[in-house]
Design an enzyme around this catalytic site. Structure first.
Site, PDB file in Angstrom:
ATOM      1  CB  ALA A  10      -0.916   0.088   1.229  1.00 54.87           C
ATOM      2  CE1 TYR A 190       3.431  -8.242 -12.399  1.00 59.25           C
ATOM      3  CE2 TYR A 190       2.788  -8.465 -14.481  1.00 59.25           C
ATOM      4  CZ  TYR A 190       2.764  -8.221 -13.201  1.00 59.25           C
ATOM      5  OH  TYR A 190       1.378  -7.024 -12.993  1.00 59.25           O
TER       6      TYR A 190
END
Ligand code: NDP
Length: 315
Positions: A10, A190
């Site tokens: 975050a 990824y």
């Protein structure tokens, strides 16, 4: 009461925008699960998140010990855990060689998938114990792991193969730095990790939705071409990618808009269906999207789950 939502990663990008949207709604307290305390504190302040609307707790997903410690620390806050958002990710498209987590797993899959896998498994107990009316576990997916899309078809495509690299420990010994055992490719690692994220969400749904009532969901928030995710890409790419997405593919969304989308998946009463991969159309309306064949393969989901359990010490 206000809900409590844990958001990993975050400190920037989508995670920060989501934390801000939830905190500003006044209905949520956000637990910002981040590896860099100071960066997160500064980011929360700069974003104007109201004081008292968030708590920062250290979490480094590149270490299973850190994940376990995080779970202990969060329990000591004595707040019910109502929603968990697995959002953090690393993307190393220009890496020539693999790098590894503290436990020796290739970094992209280690952080994006295995760290979150252990975290989500541990926190399921806490979600179960919460008395919140709509408890949710959300794992952020991506279009790039879905080979049924244009973006997912730009090489190198995601492909978990027969999982031989994962079965061998994903530790770079021999050719086991990639899930499929092929040669290391950072961009593919990824994408593979995102397929694992989407498979894990569905496997959670199959195993635990009925028993726990928890909503399990994934999403593709749109192409947020300006986030830190692309920090390791070459400068020319970073310069051209945002306008390319804005004007050519028209898949671009701002961090703010993407944050609102993820915040909807956290809190909207209409988005309680479990096992769904949410996307948004051009008018910013949510819809249940289709996953690629591999990202919805139930047999593969089960195998990824079982191999991941072994690697993170749950089996
Ligand atoms: P950012 O790079 O801005 O954010 C990634 C976050 O992950 C950062 O907070 C970063 O922390 C954190 N992180 C990285 N490694 C670790 C670690 N070892 N432990 C804990 N936290 C870590 O990227 P985005 O906001 O774009 O990415 C967020 C999510 O959105 C990802 O899951 C990504 O796959 C997904 N996504 C992004 C898209 C896009 O276009 N940007 C499109 C589709 C999906 P720190 O600040 O300390 O580096």
């Amino acid at each position: 009461r206000t809900g409590n939502a844990i958001i990993t990663g975050a400190s920037s990008g989508l995670g920060l925008a989501t934390a801000k949207a939830l905190a500003e709604s006044g209905k949520w307290h956000v637990i910002m699960a981040c590896r860099d305390y100071l960066k997160t504190a500064r980011a929360a302040r700069a974003a104007g998140m109201p004081k008292g609307s968030y708590t920062i707790v250290h979490l480094d997903l590149a270490s299973l010990d850190s994940v376990r410690q995080f779970v202990k620390n969060v329990r000591q806050l004595d707040m019910p855990i109502d929603v968990v958002v697995c959002n953090a990710a690393v993307y190393q498209p220009t890496a020539k060689e693999p790098s590894f987590t503290a436990d020796g797993f290739e970094m992209s899959v280690g952080v994006n998938h295995l760290g979150h896998f252990l975290l989500a498994r541990e926190l399921l107990e806490d979600l179960k114990a919460s008395d919140y009316p709509s408890k949710r576990l959300i794992i952020v997916g991506s279009i790039t792991g879905n080979t049924n899309t244009l973006a997912g078809n730009v090489p190198p495509k995601a492909n978990l193969g027969d999982l031989r690299g994962l079965a061998a420990g994903l530790n770079g010994v021999g050719s086991a730095a990639m899930i499929d055992g092929a040669e290391f490719d950072g961009a593919k690692a990824y994408r593979d990790s995102k397929v694992c994220n989407m498979l894990t969400m569905q496997e959670f749904h199959r195993r635990y939705h009925e028993e726990t009532g928890v909503t399990f969901a994934s999403l593709y928030p749109g192409c947020i071409a300006t986030t830190g995710l692309f920090r390791e890409h070459i400068p020319l790419f970073r310069l051209l990618f945002p306008p390319f997405q804005k004007y050519i593919t028209k898949g671009y969304v701002s961090e703010e808009e993407a944050g609102k989308r993820l915040a909807q998946v956290v809190s909207e009463p209409s988005l309680t269906k479990s096992g769904v991969y949410w996307s948004w159309n051009k008018n910013s309306a949510s819809f249940e999207n289709q996953l690629s064949e591999e990202a919805s393969d139930t047999e593969k989901a089960r195998k990824v789950w079982e191999l991941s359990e072994k690697l993170v010490g749950l089996a």
